[in-house]
Write an enzyme that holds these catalytic residues in place. Structure first.
Site, PDB file in Angstrom:
ATOM      1  N   GLY A  15     -18.558   8.384  -0.850  1.00  0.00           N
ATOM      2  CA  GLY A  15     -17.603   8.369  -1.953  1.00  0.00           C
ATOM      3  C   GLY A  15     -18.043   7.470  -3.089  1.00  0.00           C
ATOM      4  N   HIS A  16     -17.090   7.097  -3.939  1.00  0.00           N
ATOM      5  CA  HIS A  16     -17.412   6.298  -5.120  1.00  0.00           C
ATOM      6  C   HIS A  16     -18.038   4.962  -4.756  1.00  0.00           C
ATOM      7  CE1 HIS A  16     -14.213   8.553  -7.741  1.00  0.00           C
ATOM      8  NE2 HIS A  16     -15.246   9.296  -7.435  1.00  0.00           N
ATOM      9  N   VAL A  17     -17.367   4.211  -3.875  1.00  0.00           N
ATOM     10  CA  VAL A  17     -17.869   2.883  -3.512  1.00  0.00           C
ATOM     11  C   VAL A  17     -19.215   2.995  -2.813  1.00  0.00           C
ATOM     12  CG1 VAL A  17     -17.431   0.800  -2.161  1.00  0.00           C
ATOM     13  CG2 VAL A  17     -15.550   1.905  -3.369  1.00  0.00           C
ATOM     14  N   LYS A  45       0.858  -1.183   0.000  1.00  0.00           N
ATOM     15  CA  LYS A  45       0.000   0.000   0.000  1.00  0.00           C
ATOM     16  C   LYS A  45       0.890   1.228   0.000  1.00  0.00           C
ATOM     17  CE  LYS A  45      -4.572   0.704   0.312  1.00  0.00           C
ATOM     18  NZ  LYS A  45      -5.626  -0.100  -0.333  1.00  0.00           N
ATOM     19  N   GLY A  61     -20.040   7.433   4.822  1.00  0.00           N
ATOM     20  CA  GLY A  61     -19.259   7.815   3.651  1.00  0.00           C
ATOM     21  C   GLY A  61     -20.131   7.915   2.413  1.00  0.00           C
TER      22      GLY A  61
END
Length: 390
Positions: free
Chosen positions: A199-201, A97, A197
Site C-alpha cells: 500500500g501507500h506506506v 478510531k 503489504g
C-alpha cells in the site's frame, strides 16, 4: 440516520454475557458509537478509547470485514493503540478510531463519507478523524464537507496531504534504531527485508530501503499493486502465505493486524520485526513474550508507526512539513529507549512501551486536576465567578 452510543457507564448496567461490553471493560473505552445509513451503504463504528490527554484522534479504516464482530474487535484494539501512540509520541491527544464495513475498491463514494462526517460532527470534537487503510485524501475532503473535526486534508486547502510518507519515514527510522540495537550499526545496506503489504506506506518505506541498498522481498493480496511496487524498487515477489517463513534479517508487517499469532509464530526466521501495521500481536502478552523468548527484537507497532499521527496532528496547530518530519525523526530515539528499557528489565518491548506511555498519561492527567478559568477571563474579576459555576 440512526446511531447508537454505548458508553462505559452504561456497560456496567447491562449483562456481562455480551462480548462487546466485556471488551469495553477490559480495554477501558469511554464510548463506542454505531452508525447506520442503509440508503448510502454506511455501516460504521466509532470508538473513543481515552481522552485524558486531549480529544481522540485516529483514522477511519474502510475494510470488507467478514462479520461485524471482527469489525468491532478491530476498532476497539485500534483505538486503544491510538491512545498509547499519542502518549508515547508526546502529543496532547487521546485515542480513537473508526471503521467502515465495506470494500474500498467498490463502495467508496461521496455520499457515504459525507454521512460518516455527520456522525463525526455529532460528537462535538471528542473524536477527530483522518485517513487510514482503505481511505484517502479525497475521502477526507468529503468528510470535511460535513465536519471540521477531520485532518489529513489536501495541501491545496491548508492540510498536510497524504500522511503515508511521514509514516513510512518514521518506520524507516525506527527500523534503523532496531538494527543499531541488534547489530551495533543502524545501516540497512545489504539487509534482507521482507515487507508484507504494498500500500501507500509500504511503497514509501520500500523506496527508503531501496535507496539504502537493502534487499527487498514483498507480498500483497492484490497482484497489480505488488507487481508495480516490485518493478519500481527491484524487489522479489512472494505469495502472501510464504512471507512469514522467509530467511530474512527484518520482517516488516505493513498490512492488517493480528499476524503474529499461534499459527505464524513458529514460522518466523528473522532477527527483527518492525513495520507500519497496527496491532500485529494477536494477543499482546502471550505473543509479545514468545517473541522475547525466541530472541526476536520487536518494535512496538504503535510507536514505530506514529509518524502518520504526528503528521495529521500537526494540522491542528497549522501544518508545517519540516516540523512534522522533525518530530517523526525522534521515533529513532524513542524506539532505542524502549529497547533499552526492555533489555534492562527483561520484559517484552510492548510492555516497556506501555509503561512509558501510561506514565505520561498519569502525570499529565494529574495536571488536569488543577483548576483554571480556561480562557473566559476578560480582565473583569466578575467573569471568574460567572464561568466558574460557583
Amino acid at each position: 440516520m440512526e446511531s447508537t452510543t454505548l458508553e462505559k457507564e452504561t456497560a456496567t448496567e447491562l449483562s456481562g454475557d455480551f462480548p462487546l461490553f466485556d471488551k469495553l471493560k477490559n480495554y477501558e473505552h469511554e464510548q463506542v458509537v454505531v452508525c447506520s445509513e442503509p440508503s448510502m451503504g454506511l455501516k460504521a463504528i466509532i470508538a473513543v478509547h481515552d481522552t485524558t490527554l486531549g480529544p481522540a484522534l485516529g483514522g477511519v479504516r474502510m475494510w470488507p470485514y467478514n462479520n461485524e464482530q471482527e469489525a468491532i474487535r478491530d476498532v476497539l484494539r485500534l483505538s486503544r493503540g491510538m491512545t498509547y501512540k499519542a502518549a508515547i509520541s508526546g502529543l496532547n491527544l487521546g485515542g480513537g478510531k473508526a471503521v467502515i464495513i465495506g470494500d474500498p475498491r467498490k463502495e467508496k463514494n461521496e455520499a457515504l463519507f459525507r454521512a460518516f462526517g455527520r456522525y463525526v460532527d455529532s460528537l462535538g470534537g471528542r473524536y477527530i478523524t483522518a485517513e487510514d487503510v482503505g481511505t484517502d485524501v479525497q475521502a477526507m475532503e468529503w468528510v470535511r464537507m460535513e465536519t471540521k473535526y477531520v485532518t489529513g486534508l489536501p495541501k491545496a486547502i491548508g492540510g498536510s496531504g497524504d500522511p503515508s510518507p511521514v509514516t513510512a519515514y518514521g518506520v524507516y527510522k525506527g527500523m534503523k534504531a532496531c538494527a543499531k540495537k541488534a547489530y551495533g550499526s543502524d545501516s540497512l545496506e545489504g539487509k534482507r527485508i521482507s515487507i508484507q503489504g504494498a500500500g501507500h506506506v509500504s511503497s514509501y518505506l520500500a523506496e527508503f530501503l531501496e535507496k539504502e541498498g537493502a534487499e527487498l522481498i514483498i507480498c500483497d493480496i492484490y497482484e497489480d499493486k505488488v507487481n508495480d511496487l516490485a518493478d519500481k524498487v527491484g524487489a522479489e515477489v512472494v505469495d502472501p502465505d510464504d512471507i512469514y517463513g522467509l530467511d530474512v534479517d527484518i520482517f516488516s508487517p505493513c498490512a492488517l493486524g493480528g499476524i503474529i499469532n499461534d499459527d505464524t509464530m513458529d514460522q518466523f526466521n528473522c532477527d527483527i520485526i518492525a513495520g507500519a501495521a497496527n496491532n500485529v500481536l494477536d494477543e499482546e502478552e502471550k505473543h509479545g513474550q514468545m517473541l522475547l523468548d525466541k530472541g526476536i527484537l520487536y518494535a512496538p507497532d504503535y510507536v514505530i508507526n506514529a509518524g502518520g499521527l504526528i503528521n495529521v496532528a500537526s494540522e491542528l496547530e497549522g501544518y508545517n512539513e519540516e516540523r512534522a518530519q522533525g518530530q517523526a525523526e525522534k521515533i529513532y530515539d524513542t524506539i532505542l529507549d524502549i529497547l533499552n528499557y526492555s533489555e534492562e528489565n527483561d520484559t517484552p518491548t510492548f510492555t516497556a512501551s506501555n509503561i512509558l506511555a501510561e506514565k505520561r498519561m498519569s502525570d499529565v492527567g494529574k495536571i488536569h486536576n488543577i483548576y483554571t478559568s480556561q480562557s473566559n477571563f476578560t480582565g473583569h474579576i466578575g467573569d471568574l465567578y460567572k464561568h466558574a459555576n460557583l
